[in-house]
Design a protein around this motif. Structure first.
Motif, PDB file in Angstrom:
ATOM      1  N   TRP A   1      45.251  47.783  29.842  1.00 49.67           N
ATOM      2  CA  TRP A   1      45.440  46.414  29.357  1.00 49.67           C
ATOM      3  C   TRP A   1      46.133  45.554  30.407  1.00 49.67           C
ATOM      4  O   TRP A   1      45.726  44.423  30.658  1.00 49.67           O
ATOM      5  CB  TRP A   1      46.273  46.438  28.071  1.00 49.67           C
ATOM      6  CG  TRP A   1      45.592  47.125  26.937  1.00 49.67           C
ATOM      7  CD1 TRP A   1      44.254  47.394  26.811  1.00 49.67           C
ATOM      8  CD2 TRP A   1      46.206  47.654  25.753  1.00 49.67           C
ATOM      9  NE1 TRP A   1      43.998  48.047  25.637  1.00 49.67           N
ATOM     10  CE2 TRP A   1      45.167  48.220  24.962  1.00 49.67           C
ATOM     11  CE3 TRP A   1      47.508  47.704  25.280  1.00 49.67           C
ATOM     12  CZ2 TRP A   1      45.416  48.820  23.731  1.00 49.67           C
ATOM     13  CZ3 TRP A   1      47.764  48.306  24.059  1.00 49.67           C
ATOM     14  CH2 TRP A   1      46.726  48.855  23.296  1.00 49.67           C
ATOM     15  N   PHE A   2      47.169  46.085  31.009  1.00 51.33           N
ATOM     16  CA  PHE A   2      47.885  45.338  32.040  1.00 51.33           C
ATOM     17  C   PHE A   2      46.991  45.074  33.243  1.00 51.33           C
ATOM     18  O   PHE A   2      46.939  43.947  33.765  1.00 51.33           O
ATOM     19  CB  PHE A   2      49.128  46.122  32.461  1.00 51.33           C
ATOM     20  CG  PHE A   2      49.840  45.527  33.640  1.00 51.33           C
ATOM     21  CD1 PHE A   2      50.502  44.322  33.546  1.00 51.33           C
ATOM     22  CD2 PHE A   2      49.839  46.186  34.865  1.00 51.33           C
ATOM     23  CE1 PHE A   2      51.149  43.767  34.641  1.00 51.33           C
ATOM     24  CE2 PHE A   2      50.482  45.655  35.962  1.00 51.33           C
ATOM     25  CZ  PHE A   2      51.150  44.436  35.850  1.00 51.33           C
ATOM     26  N   ALA A   3      46.268  46.101  33.688  1.00 59.03           N
ATOM     27  CA  ALA A   3      45.372  45.924  34.832  1.00 59.03           C
ATOM     28  C   ALA A   3      44.278  44.908  34.519  1.00 59.03           C
ATOM     29  O   ALA A   3      43.891  44.098  35.378  1.00 59.03           O
ATOM     30  CB  ALA A   3      44.754  47.264  35.226  1.00 59.03           C
ATOM     31  N   SER A   4      43.783  44.912  33.290  1.00 62.04           N
ATOM     32  CA  SER A   4      42.750  43.958  32.901  1.00 62.04           C
ATOM     33  C   SER A   4      43.278  42.529  32.919  1.00 62.04           C
ATOM     34  O   SER A   4      42.570  41.603  33.333  1.00 62.04           O
ATOM     35  CB  SER A   4      42.233  44.306  31.497  1.00 62.04           C
ATOM     36  OG  SER A   4      41.262  43.387  31.075  1.00 62.04           O
ATOM     37  N   LEU A   5      44.510  42.345  32.477  1.00 63.00           N
ATOM     38  CA  LEU A   5      45.116  41.014  32.516  1.00 63.00           C
ATOM     39  C   LEU A   5      45.260  40.521  33.949  1.00 63.00           C
ATOM     40  O   LEU A   5      45.021  39.346  34.250  1.00 63.00           O
ATOM     41  CB  LEU A   5      46.480  41.045  31.831  1.00 63.00           C
ATOM     42  CG  LEU A   5      46.477  41.195  30.313  1.00 63.00           C
ATOM     43  CD1 LEU A   5      47.894  41.334  29.792  1.00 63.00           C
ATOM     44  CD2 LEU A   5      45.783  40.013  29.657  1.00 63.00           C
ATOM     45  N   ILE A   6      45.658  41.414  34.842  1.00 64.50           N
ATOM     46  CA  ILE A   6      45.797  41.036  36.250  1.00 64.50           C
ATOM     47  C   ILE A   6      44.454  40.608  36.821  1.00 64.50           C
ATOM     48  O   ILE A   6      44.337  39.574  37.499  1.00 64.50           O
ATOM     49  CB  ILE A   6      46.368  42.212  37.065  1.00 64.50           C
ATOM     50  CG1 ILE A   6      47.823  42.473  36.676  1.00 64.50           C
ATOM     51  CG2 ILE A   6      46.277  41.926  38.561  1.00 64.50           C
ATOM     52  CD1 ILE A   6      48.444  43.629  37.419  1.00 64.50           C
ATOM     53  N   MET A   7      43.424  41.388  36.533  1.00 67.48           N
ATOM     54  CA  MET A   7      42.100  41.091  37.075  1.00 67.48           C
ATOM     55  C   MET A   7      41.557  39.753  36.575  1.00 67.48           C
ATOM     56  O   MET A   7      40.778  39.089  37.265  1.00 67.48           O
ATOM     57  CB  MET A   7      41.123  42.203  36.705  1.00 67.48           C
ATOM     58  CG  MET A   7      41.440  43.531  37.357  1.00 67.48           C
ATOM     59  SD  MET A   7      40.334  44.837  36.778  1.00 67.48           S
ATOM     60  CE  MET A   7      40.959  46.220  37.723  1.00 67.48           C
ATOM     61  N   GLY A   8      41.962  39.372  35.370  1.00 70.96           N
ATOM     62  CA  GLY A   8      41.483  38.123  34.804  1.00 70.96           C
ATOM     63  C   GLY A   8      42.323  36.919  35.148  1.00 70.96           C
ATOM     64  O   GLY A   8      41.992  35.795  34.760  1.00 70.96           O
TER      65      GLY A   8
ATOM     66  N   GLY B   1      44.081  33.213  41.138  1.00 69.40           N
ATOM     67  CA  GLY B   1      44.950  33.290  42.305  1.00 69.40           C
ATOM     68  C   GLY B   1      45.237  34.698  42.752  1.00 69.40           C
ATOM     69  O   GLY B   1      44.330  35.508  42.974  1.00 69.40           O
ATOM     70  N   ILE B   2      46.521  35.026  42.831  1.00 70.56           N
ATOM     71  CA  ILE B   2      46.949  36.321  43.360  1.00 70.56           C
ATOM     72  C   ILE B   2      46.514  37.477  42.463  1.00 70.56           C
ATOM     73  O   ILE B   2      46.404  38.621  42.911  1.00 70.56           O
ATOM     74  CB  ILE B   2      48.485  36.332  43.562  1.00 70.56           C
ATOM     75  CG1 ILE B   2      48.885  37.532  44.434  1.00 70.56           C
ATOM     76  CG2 ILE B   2      49.192  36.375  42.223  1.00 70.56           C
ATOM     77  CD1 ILE B   2      50.350  37.512  44.828  1.00 70.56           C
ATOM     78  N   GLY B   3      46.245  37.169  41.178  1.00 70.87           N
ATOM     79  CA  GLY B   3      45.811  38.212  40.272  1.00 70.87           C
ATOM     80  C   GLY B   3      44.504  38.847  40.706  1.00 70.87           C
ATOM     81  O   GLY B   3      44.305  40.051  40.569  1.00 70.87           O
ATOM     82  N   LYS B   4      43.581  38.025  41.236  1.00 70.05           N
ATOM     83  CA  LYS B   4      42.308  38.567  41.689  1.00 70.05           C
ATOM     84  C   LYS B   4      42.498  39.499  42.880  1.00 70.05           C
ATOM     85  O   LYS B   4      41.805  40.506  43.008  1.00 70.05           O
ATOM     86  CB  LYS B   4      41.367  37.427  42.047  1.00 70.05           C
ATOM     87  CG  LYS B   4      40.875  36.643  40.843  1.00 70.05           C
ATOM     88  CD  LYS B   4      39.810  35.644  41.227  1.00 70.05           C
ATOM     89  CE  LYS B   4      39.266  34.944  39.992  1.00 70.05           C
ATOM     90  NZ  LYS B   4      38.212  33.956  40.337  1.00 70.05           N
TER      91      LYS B   4
ATOM     92  N   PHE C   1      42.607  45.261  44.687  1.00 71.68           N
ATOM     93  CA  PHE C   1      43.396  46.424  45.102  1.00 71.68           C
ATOM     94  C   PHE C   1      43.266  47.558  44.074  1.00 71.68           C
ATOM     95  O   PHE C   1      43.125  48.730  44.442  1.00 71.68           O
ATOM     96  CB  PHE C   1      44.859  46.025  45.263  1.00 71.68           C
ATOM     97  CG  PHE C   1      45.775  47.179  45.569  1.00 71.68           C
ATOM     98  CD1 PHE C   1      45.857  47.695  46.845  1.00 71.68           C
ATOM     99  CD2 PHE C   1      46.551  47.752  44.564  1.00 71.68           C
ATOM    100  CE1 PHE C   1      46.699  48.770  47.131  1.00 71.68           C
ATOM    101  CE2 PHE C   1      47.390  48.818  44.835  1.00 71.68           C
ATOM    102  CZ  PHE C   1      47.460  49.332  46.128  1.00 71.68           C
ATOM    103  N   ILE C   2      43.300  47.206  42.797  1.00 73.38           N
ATOM    104  CA  ILE C   2      43.178  48.225  41.738  1.00 73.38           C
ATOM    105  C   ILE C   2      41.810  48.880  41.786  1.00 73.38           C
ATOM    106  O   ILE C   2      41.684  50.116  41.694  1.00 73.38           O
ATOM    107  CB  ILE C   2      43.439  47.590  40.361  1.00 73.38           C
ATOM    108  CG1 ILE C   2      44.908  47.172  40.248  1.00 73.38           C
ATOM    109  CG2 ILE C   2      43.074  48.565  39.237  1.00 73.38           C
ATOM    110  CD1 ILE C   2      45.228  46.397  38.991  1.00 73.38           C
TER     111      ILE C   2
END
Length: 492
Positions: free
Chosen positions: A451-458, A461-464, A469-470
């Motif tokens: 869930w956390f990784a999915s939020l980062i990917m979505g 900016g820096i999340g992408k 990286f993931i």
């Protein structure tokens, strides 16, 4: 923030587009892993070639009727040689039972299912490729099918918790290509554990607590850490007990009923693991004099599993903290970092909720919640009003709150809290007690990580960038794991 009963969905025999897409990803990921295993096994020589050695079973009942010669021994031999590491133990147990003390470290669900399949569905193949090869084939088929269903249950669970189909789909696809993928397509217990854990959590979120207990009990029959799933039942009971003292008549009677129900469900979850320990005690310790008994048999609480992990594998608190193990700590650092970041992220969203173990609602409530509170100011001076806004205790089924997080998504902290507590305990155990490199697969069945990784990917900016990286981390471990693990080199 309210917790209301989930309305029953109208049955729909057609799969939704997201489910069909996820199904394709799950099947594709398993085909990719199996293809990589075949390629690496064809190109490289295994480090340890002893896995194919299969002596006769010690038990006369298993060795009295040797299987007939295979029609295609080369095919059977290829399947047998692909069985490596813990798969050797699981296959041996499925074929011969628990012959040696150290084999009791491998819980019986996977061997029992593989043995059942080999004697029913795949029984005609025994004359074609040999019995041990059929056992291996049964394990491969069983685990890969279980993985596909685990991915589907993770998606359904994520939709219930996150209330965002896109985030849930992304998290489930990430699970399909998780860094421990090689273990989910091998003869290991990870697939069955994930399947029953995710399925049990899905039923838990929908209030079907008897189904939850059954699924969690099966998870504890697959892996020892399945007993930790009882924590979800206990967390639910804690919230019910807290509410009973404030809003129920005959609070003590209601509290006793809640505690008894939760205790009974927890015992049912522990029963498979405890029964297996008792089975080992009867087989190893009884009918021996005190002088002939194994050391753990004489203990006040004779736990075979703990003794095996400590004696044969050197598992124990801080026992792995050695300079020579630094490469293994480095190997586990990505998954440990991702897990810690996910824990910190959710704790920082609602610190007051986590500090109070869910007994206090978040400060950042929706406007309509604040207005409803102001209509009854007598409750504002106590936590009672906060909890009544957070939880409906008649039939506690967790639902999304109206408290909006900074990422624009709606979460209920009471929903997320047990997942955070569960993952926190798992991370601490993996880092301080276990062989740390096992953390990659040990934590791979935690929904919170995805869930956390999915939020980062979505995130823009820096999340992408972190998303790339993931994905790179997952891809690297898939290729590295399939290369090393399938050829009997150490991986995790």
């Amino acid at each position: 923030m309210t917790l209301k009963s989930v309305p029953k969905a109208i049955p729909n025999r057609r799969l939704c587009p997201h489910t069909r897409l996820l199904l394709r990803y799950a099947v594709t990921s398993r085909l990719l892993i199996l293809t990589l295993i075949i390629i690496w096994r064809s190109l490289l020589s295994p480090y340890d070639t002893s896995a194919s050695i299969n002596p006769q079973c010690l038990s006369s009942s298993n060795s009295s009727n040797p299987p007939p010669a295979a029609l295609f021994p080369r095919v059977g031999s290829a399947i047998e040689r692909s069985i490596v590491w813990d798969g050797v133990y699981f296959t041996r147990v499925a074929e011969c039972g628990y012959e040696y003390e150290q084999t009791y470290a491998f819980l019986p669900l996977l061997p029992l299912c593989a043995s059942l399949l080999s004697k029913t569905v795949f029984a005609p193949l025994v004359r074609v490729i040999g019995y041990r090869a059929v056992l291996g084939l049964s394990g491969y088929v069983l685990n890969n099918i279980a993985f596909v269903f685990a991915a589907l249950y993770l998606y359904r669970l994520s939709v219930v918790v996150l209330k965002d189909n896109e985030v849930a789909l992304r998290a489930s696809i990430l699970f399909c290509f998780n860094p421990a993928s090689i273990f989910y397509s091998s003869i290991y217990s990870e697939s069955l554990y994930a399947f029953f854990s995710f399925g049990g959590l899905y039923h838990f979120m929908n209030g079907a607590y008897n189904y939850t207990t059954f699924w969690f009990a099966l998870s504890s029959c697959a892996r020892s850490n399945g007993v930790l799933n009882a924590g979800y039942i206990c967390f639910h009971a804690m919230l019910q007990v807290y509410e009973a003292f404030f809003s129920k008549k005959r609070a003590y009677l209601v509290t006793l009923k809640i505690i008894l129900a939760a205790g009974l469900r927890s015992v049912c979850i522990f029963i498979p693991f405890i029964s297996f320990q008792a089975y080992g005690y009867f087989n190893i310790c009884l009918d021996h004099s005190v002088g002939e008994m194994r050391p753990w048999c004489k203990a006040r609480l004779p736990l075979l599993y703990n003794y095996i992990q400590s004696h044969y594998w050197g598992v124990g608190f801080l026992r792995y903290f050695q300079v020579k193990q630094l490469p293994n700590f480095l190997l586990a650092s990505p998954i440990l970092s991702l897990a810690l970041c996910s824990i910190v992220y959710y704790v920082k969203l609602w610190p007051e909720v986590f500090l109070s173990l869910g007994l206090q609602a978040p400060v950042s409530m929706g406007v309509d919640e604040q207005q409803s509170t102001s209509k009854n100011p007598s409750q504002d001076d106590s936590t009672l009003g906060l909890r009544r806004r957070a939880i409906k205790r008649e039939d506690l089924v967790i639902q999304p709150s109206k408290s909006e997080t900074s990422d624009g998504l709606h979460y209920d902290p009471v929903v997320v809290l047990p997942f955070v507590l569960h993952l926190s305990f798992m991370v601490a155990t993996a880092f301080f007690v276990m062989h740390v490199q096992v953390a990659t697969r040990f934590l791979s069945a935690s929904p919170l990580v995805y869930w956390f990784a999915s939020l980062i990917m979505g995130s823009p900016g820096i999340g992408k960038k972190w998303g790339y990286f993931i994905w790179a981390y997952c891809a690297a471990y898939i290729f590295l794991g399939s290369l090393l693990f399938s050829n009997f080199y150490p991986f995790t």
